[in-house]
Every structure is written in C-alpha cells, then in structure tokens.
Design an enzyme around this catalytic site. Structure first.
Site, PDB file in Angstrom:
ATOM      1  CE  LYS A   1      -4.396   1.101   0.183  1.00  0.00           C
ATOM      2  NZ  LYS A   1      -5.547   0.402  -0.407  1.00  0.00           N
TER       3      LYS A   1
ATOM      4  CG  ASP B   1      -7.237   3.381  -1.181  1.00  0.00           C
ATOM      5  OD1 ASP B   1      -8.042   2.435  -1.174  1.00  0.00           O
ATOM      6  OD2 ASP B   1      -6.998   4.058  -0.160  1.00  0.00           O
TER       7      ASP B   1
HETATM    8  P1  NDP Z   1     -13.339   7.501  -3.094  1.00  0.00           P
HETATM    9  O1  NDP Z   1     -12.286   8.526  -2.851  1.00  0.00           O
HETATM   10  O2  NDP Z   1     -13.864   7.287  -4.461  1.00  0.00           O
HETATM   11  O3  NDP Z   1     -14.594   7.759  -2.139  1.00  0.00           O
HETATM   12  C1  NDP Z   1     -14.475   7.840  -0.775  1.00  0.00           C
HETATM   13  C2  NDP Z   1     -15.812   8.330  -0.257  1.00  0.00           C
HETATM   14  O4  NDP Z   1     -15.797   8.313   1.180  1.00  0.00           O
HETATM   15  C3  NDP Z   1     -16.116   9.749  -0.640  1.00  0.00           C
HETATM   16  O5  NDP Z   1     -17.502   9.876  -0.761  1.00  0.00           O
HETATM   17  C4  NDP Z   1     -15.580  10.532   0.550  1.00  0.00           C
HETATM   18  O6  NDP Z   1     -16.174  11.801   0.690  1.00  0.00           O
HETATM   19  C5  NDP Z   1     -15.991   9.641   1.661  1.00  0.00           C
HETATM   20  N1  NDP Z   1     -15.125   9.846   2.847  1.00  0.00           N
HETATM   21  C6  NDP Z   1     -13.785   9.997   2.887  1.00  0.00           C
HETATM   22  N2  NDP Z   1     -13.355  10.183   4.140  1.00  0.00           N
HETATM   23  C7  NDP Z   1     -14.458  10.156   4.903  1.00  0.00           C
HETATM   24  C8  NDP Z   1     -14.695  10.294   6.270  1.00  0.00           C
HETATM   25  N3  NDP Z   1     -13.678  10.521   7.129  1.00  0.00           N
HETATM   26  N4  NDP Z   1     -15.966  10.197   6.712  1.00  0.00           N
HETATM   27  C9  NDP Z   1     -16.982   9.965   5.845  1.00  0.00           C
HETATM   28  N5  NDP Z   1     -16.825   9.847   4.535  1.00  0.00           N
HETATM   29  C10 NDP Z   1     -15.585   9.941   4.069  1.00  0.00           C
HETATM   30  O7  NDP Z   1     -12.728   6.146  -2.488  1.00  0.00           O
HETATM   31  P2  NDP Z   1     -13.171   4.670  -2.784  1.00  0.00           P
HETATM   32  O8  NDP Z   1     -14.641   4.597  -2.920  1.00  0.00           O
HETATM   33  O9  NDP Z   1     -12.295   4.124  -3.825  1.00  0.00           O
HETATM   34  O10 NDP Z   1     -12.728   3.964  -1.433  1.00  0.00           O
HETATM   35  C11 NDP Z   1     -13.557   3.923  -0.280  1.00  0.00           C
HETATM   36  C12 NDP Z   1     -13.007   2.883   0.667  1.00  0.00           C
HETATM   37  O11 NDP Z   1     -12.972   1.614   0.016  1.00  0.00           O
HETATM   38  C13 NDP Z   1     -11.597   3.093   1.180  1.00  0.00           C
HETATM   39  O12 NDP Z   1     -11.504   2.559   2.501  1.00  0.00           O
HETATM   40  C14 NDP Z   1     -10.769   2.262   0.243  1.00  0.00           C
HETATM   41  O13 NDP Z   1      -9.533   1.883   0.830  1.00  0.00           O
HETATM   42  C15 NDP Z   1     -11.668   1.071   0.082  1.00  0.00           C
HETATM   43  N6  NDP Z   1     -11.443   0.257  -1.093  1.00  0.00           N
HETATM   44  C16 NDP Z   1     -11.497   0.799  -2.354  1.00  0.00           C
HETATM   45  C17 NDP Z   1     -11.309  -0.011  -3.452  1.00  0.00           C
HETATM   46  C18 NDP Z   1     -11.474   0.495  -4.837  1.00  0.00           C
HETATM   47  O14 NDP Z   1     -11.420  -0.312  -5.766  1.00  0.00           O
HETATM   48  N7  NDP Z   1     -11.719   1.773  -5.040  1.00  0.00           N
HETATM   49  C19 NDP Z   1     -10.944  -1.438  -3.301  1.00  0.00           C
HETATM   50  C20 NDP Z   1     -11.017  -1.914  -1.943  1.00  0.00           C
HETATM   51  C21 NDP Z   1     -11.214  -1.075  -0.898  1.00  0.00           C
HETATM   52  P3  NDP Z   1     -15.443  13.141   0.121  1.00  0.00           P
HETATM   53  O15 NDP Z   1     -15.889  13.230  -1.296  1.00  0.00           O
HETATM   54  O16 NDP Z   1     -15.970  14.201   0.995  1.00  0.00           O
HETATM   55  O17 NDP Z   1     -13.968  12.927   0.275  1.00  0.00           O
END
Ligand code: NDP
Length: 449
Positions: free
Chosen positions: A129, A169
């Site tokens: 990571k 990510d």
């Molecule tokens: P994105 O950046 O696309 O989306 C993250 C989302 O979570 C956004 O809506 C963001 O809001 C919100 N967010 C971020 N921080 C917080 C917080 N502290 N409290 C509440 N909401 C929050 O990321 P992903 O969807 O790609 O990833 C989301 C999770 O999934 C992570 O934990 C990532 O490690 C995990 N993951 C992702 C994978 C992938 O293929 N994308 C694979 C496996 C796991 P805002 O727009 O305000 O930042």
C-alpha cells in the site's frame, strides 16, 4: 500441541514495543493473528520458522519527499510512501491513497490487510500500500498533475509490472492514475502497461474495474444472505460514502431490488426515503466533483444531515460502510443492532472497529469483513494485469463473470474454514485462516527470505 496463544501474544508485544504509535497496525494484526490461533495450534512449523514475526515486518518501507509547485508558484512539500509488505505469492499489489490523514501506521495496516485480501482472490499477487498526505480536494487539474509527476519521479524506481503494481484508492482515481502512468512511461521510456492498474479503458484498463469493488461487495453480501435464505429484494440498505465503492455497491444492490436509502461524503449524509437516485449521485460526485448535500436541491423529499456517524442510526436490514476506516464504532454498531440490522458488508477497508465487529458477531449479525467482501477491486486489478500481459482486452461480461466467480469462491472458502476452525458464521476467522494458510505455506516453501 503448540501454545499458539502465547506465541501470538509475544509477537503482538514485540510490535507494541517497536512501534508504540502504530495503533491501527497493531489492531489489525491483533485481529488477524488471534483468529488464526486454531491453525497455529495444528502447525508448529509456523512458529518454528518464525512465520508470524516475518509476516508483521514489511519486506521494505519507502518514504520520500514529494516537492511540487502550486498554481500560485509556491513550493509545497508532501510526504510519499510505499509499504511493500509481502511478495510471497506474487509481485506487490495495492492501492495508492492521497489524503491528509495518510501516515505510516495507516499504510502499514492497509498493506497488511492487502496481503491476505490478495491471497483470498486466488490470483498471484503479493501485498503493498502507498500514498501521500497530499489532499487533492480543491486542487486544480494542473496541480494534481504536477504532484503526481513528482510522486512518480521517486516511486518509479521501486515499481514495475513484475515488482510492484500500484493502483488507485481514496483520492486516486482514473485522473491520477493517468498522470502517474504518463510520468512512469516517460521516465522508463517503455510502455509497461502492467505497472499500474485502474487505467482508463482506452489505454489498457480493464472493463468492469470501475464497478468491481462495489459489485464484488454485493456478490459477497448476496451469497452471505442467500445462505440464510434472506432475499435482498425490498430490503432497506444503508450505504456510507459516495465514491467509487459506494456508487457501484448501490448500483448492484438496486439491481437486486434492494432499496438503498442513504449515501454520504466526508461532510454529511443524505437520507432519501424513496431510495437514492444514483444518476443524481453520479452527476454530483463524478461529473461536477461536488458535495453530496447538493442532492436535496433536486430531491425535496430527501434530508441532508451534517456529520457522518448519524448515517448508522437510519433503520435498515443491511449496512454497507463504503467510505473510510473506523467509521462504525461500538456506538454505531449498537444503533444498527437496535434497529434490527441483519447483515453488514464492509466495502471500505477496516470501516468497523474491533469492538463494533465483536458486537455484530455476538448479536447474530452476518458480517462480511473487508478483506473478503471488498476483494473484488484488487481481483479485477489482477485481471487487468492478465489482460495487459496478453495485450488483449476482455469484454465487460467476461470480466464481470470472472469477478463473480472469484467472490463466490472467496465466500465459500471463508465459510468452509469458519465451519472447520471457528464459529460457522464467523467469516472474519474463516477469511483470515484461508488467506493466512496460503501465504504462510508459500513463505515456508521459499525458505528463510
Ligand atoms: P473515493 O475517494 O472514491 O470515495 C471515498 C468516499 O468516502 C467519498 O464519498 C468521501 O467523501 C468519503 N469519505 C472519505 N473520508 C471520509 C470520512 N472521514 N468520513 C466519511 N466519509 C468519508 O474512495 P473509494 O470509494 O475508492 O474507497 C472507499 C473505501 O474503500 C476506502 O476505505 C478504500 O480503501 C476502500 N477500497 C477501495 C477499493 C477500490 O477499488 N476503489 C478497493 C477496496 C477497498 P469526500 O468526497 O468528501 O472525500
């Protein structure tokens, strides 16, 4: 029989002594090691070969300076990292995260999880990571590009299609992967398409990669519910996040006839009693890069609430944390259970605290842990690597079909090992044991490296 409890305790004490500040890493390792104790009991060779001590020590940690210039001409300095944790079963593989909260503790815990998640996919990938404390919010495209170019100018010497293959990510999507790939190609003077995954489909990306984590999560959750005879149709689903994972989890859940009533971003959450209008969410988050509160401007029946934790007080059958780590604490878990939640599927990485997981499991809630439930993203990244090696692009249906098969296989293996070694519904233990065994046996096969 080996005294596995004492062995695990010793290893955990050593981590605490060496890195007292790395609380999240310690919490993750604790959960994994404690759940594999029944396996350690039966395999004294793991202790004799110090497998646990080796597994908790990254093979390599790279930390570097990332200097770049903002649009005002001011110099900015961020910190970049890559934690290459374990390459027993393949080249290091794992995402890059750009977020102000990024530090070594978070990346070590994510890398540790990644090793076992990747092993669960059954594909030949090790675990890593990386990322930076850079915050892409509010930055211009040109600033993001300059940052990515500077980041890659150091990272490129540590990665490669057979060495380490980063992906996106939080904060790293198609735009960032594009800038990173462009700089890698320029520095190496070689079109090593397989050096990064999450590329756009018009230059060697995989169809269905964008959807993979959210879709995969729902394939897993559906298997978990089907096994108990629970139909997703008309079930109320609460989702956090509105990013990549959340968006496609909502899409697939809706295709199964479920009613998804929430989504959120880091400012607050939206509750729509009529069911979330996903086209609107995509328009706000993907096209306009706006805030989720804009949803209520066009949907007067919906409510917007400031703050994120309130989302877990919404009554539901299924909860899908898809935003970030530690978003469900004990209090939120209690609220979900009090409201009758039947299943929790982790879309984000480690979104539930250990206390929350224990609470769910001791109250009969079906629980799909992140390393199993969200493995569809990295599995499809490995399929992207396979396509890159072949210099071919598979159809959406082909990739999605393989993804579905991989998720079902992960569910079956985790369930089988839960039945063999732990509580039959304990998919946390089942997934950890399945993955641990695979990595440990390959490490033994490779000798002391
Ligand atoms: P994105 O950046 O696309 O989306 C993250 C989302 O979570 C956004 O809506 C963001 O809001 C919100 N967010 C971020 N921080 C917080 C917080 N502290 N409290 C509440 N909401 C929050 O990321 P992903 O969807 O790609 O990833 C989301 C999770 O999934 C992570 O934990 C990532 O490690 C995990 N993951 C992702 C994978 C992938 O293929 N994308 C694979 C496996 C796991 P805002 O727009 O305000 O930042």
């Amino acid at each position: 029989m080996a005294d596995s409890k004492a062995y695990v305790k010793r290893v955990l004490a050593q981590i605490e002594k060496r890195d007292p500040d790395q609380k999240q890493f310690l919490a993750t390792v604790t959960k994994v090691l404690e759940s594999v104790e029944p396996l350690l009991d039966q395999h004294p060779e793991y202790e004799q070969n110090k497998i646990l001590e080796r597994m908790v020590e990254p093979e390599r940690v790279i930390e570097f300076r990332v200097p770049w210039t903002d649009d005002k001409g001011e110099i900015q300095i961020n910190r970049g990292y890559r934690v290459q944790l374990n390459s027993a079963i393949g080249p290091y593989k794992g995402g890059l995260r750009f977020h102000p909260s990024v530090n070594l503790d978070i990346l070590k815990f994510l890398a540790f999880e990644q090793v076992y998640k990747n092993a669960l996919t059954g594909l030949p990938i090790g675990g890593a990571k990386g990322g930076s404390d850079f915050d892409p919010h509010g930055k211009s495209d040109a600033e993001v590009m300059r940052f990515c170019q500077s980041f890659m100018t150091e990272l490129f010497r540590h990665i490669g299609p057979n060495v380490d293959v980063p992906a996106g990510d939080i904060g790293v999507g198609g735009r960032e992967v594009g800038y990173l790939f462009g700089q890698y190609k320029r520095l190496r003077n070689s079109y090593d398409a397989g050096v990064l995954t999450g590329k756009r489909v018009d230059y060697w990306g995989s169809l269905a990669r964008t959807e993979a984590t959210g879709y995969g999560l729902m394939y897993f959750v559906k298997d978990m519910l089907d096994a108990k005879g629970i139909d997703l149709k008309d079930k109320v689903v609460v989702v956090s996040g509105a990013g990549n994972v959340a968006t496609y989890a909502i899409e697939k859940a809706q295709s199964y006839g479920a009613k998804v009533v929430t989504c959120s971003d880091s400012n607050g959450y939206v509750y729509d009693p009529n069911g979330i209008d996903l086209d609107c969410v995509k328009e706000i988050k993907q096209v306009k890069r706006g805030r989720i509160k804009e949803y209520v401007e066009t949907h007067p029946q919906a409510e917007y609430h400031e703050g994120c934790t309130g989302v877990w007080t919404v009554k539901c059958d299924v909860a899908l944390p898809c935003a970030t780590q530690r978003e469900i604490d004990l209090e939120s878990a209690k609220a979900l259970v009090a409201n009758g939640v039947k299943a929790v599927g982790e879309g984000a990485n480690m979104p539930s605290t250990l206390e929350a997981i224990d609470y769910f499991q001791s109250h009969g809630v079906l629980f799909g842990p992140a390393k199993a439930a969200n493995a569809g993203g990295v599995a499809t990244s490995a399929l992207e690597m396979a396509q890159n090696s072949e210099r071919l692009q598979w159809t959406f249906e082909e990739v999605d079909g393989k993804l579905h098969g991989i998720m079902t296989n992960i569910y079956k293996q985790a369930k089988a090992n839960a039945e063999k070694y732990a509580d039959p519904d304990d998919l946390v233990a089942g997934a950890n044991i399945t993955a641990f065994q695979k990595v440990a046996n390959v490490m033994l096969a490779h000798g002391l490296v």
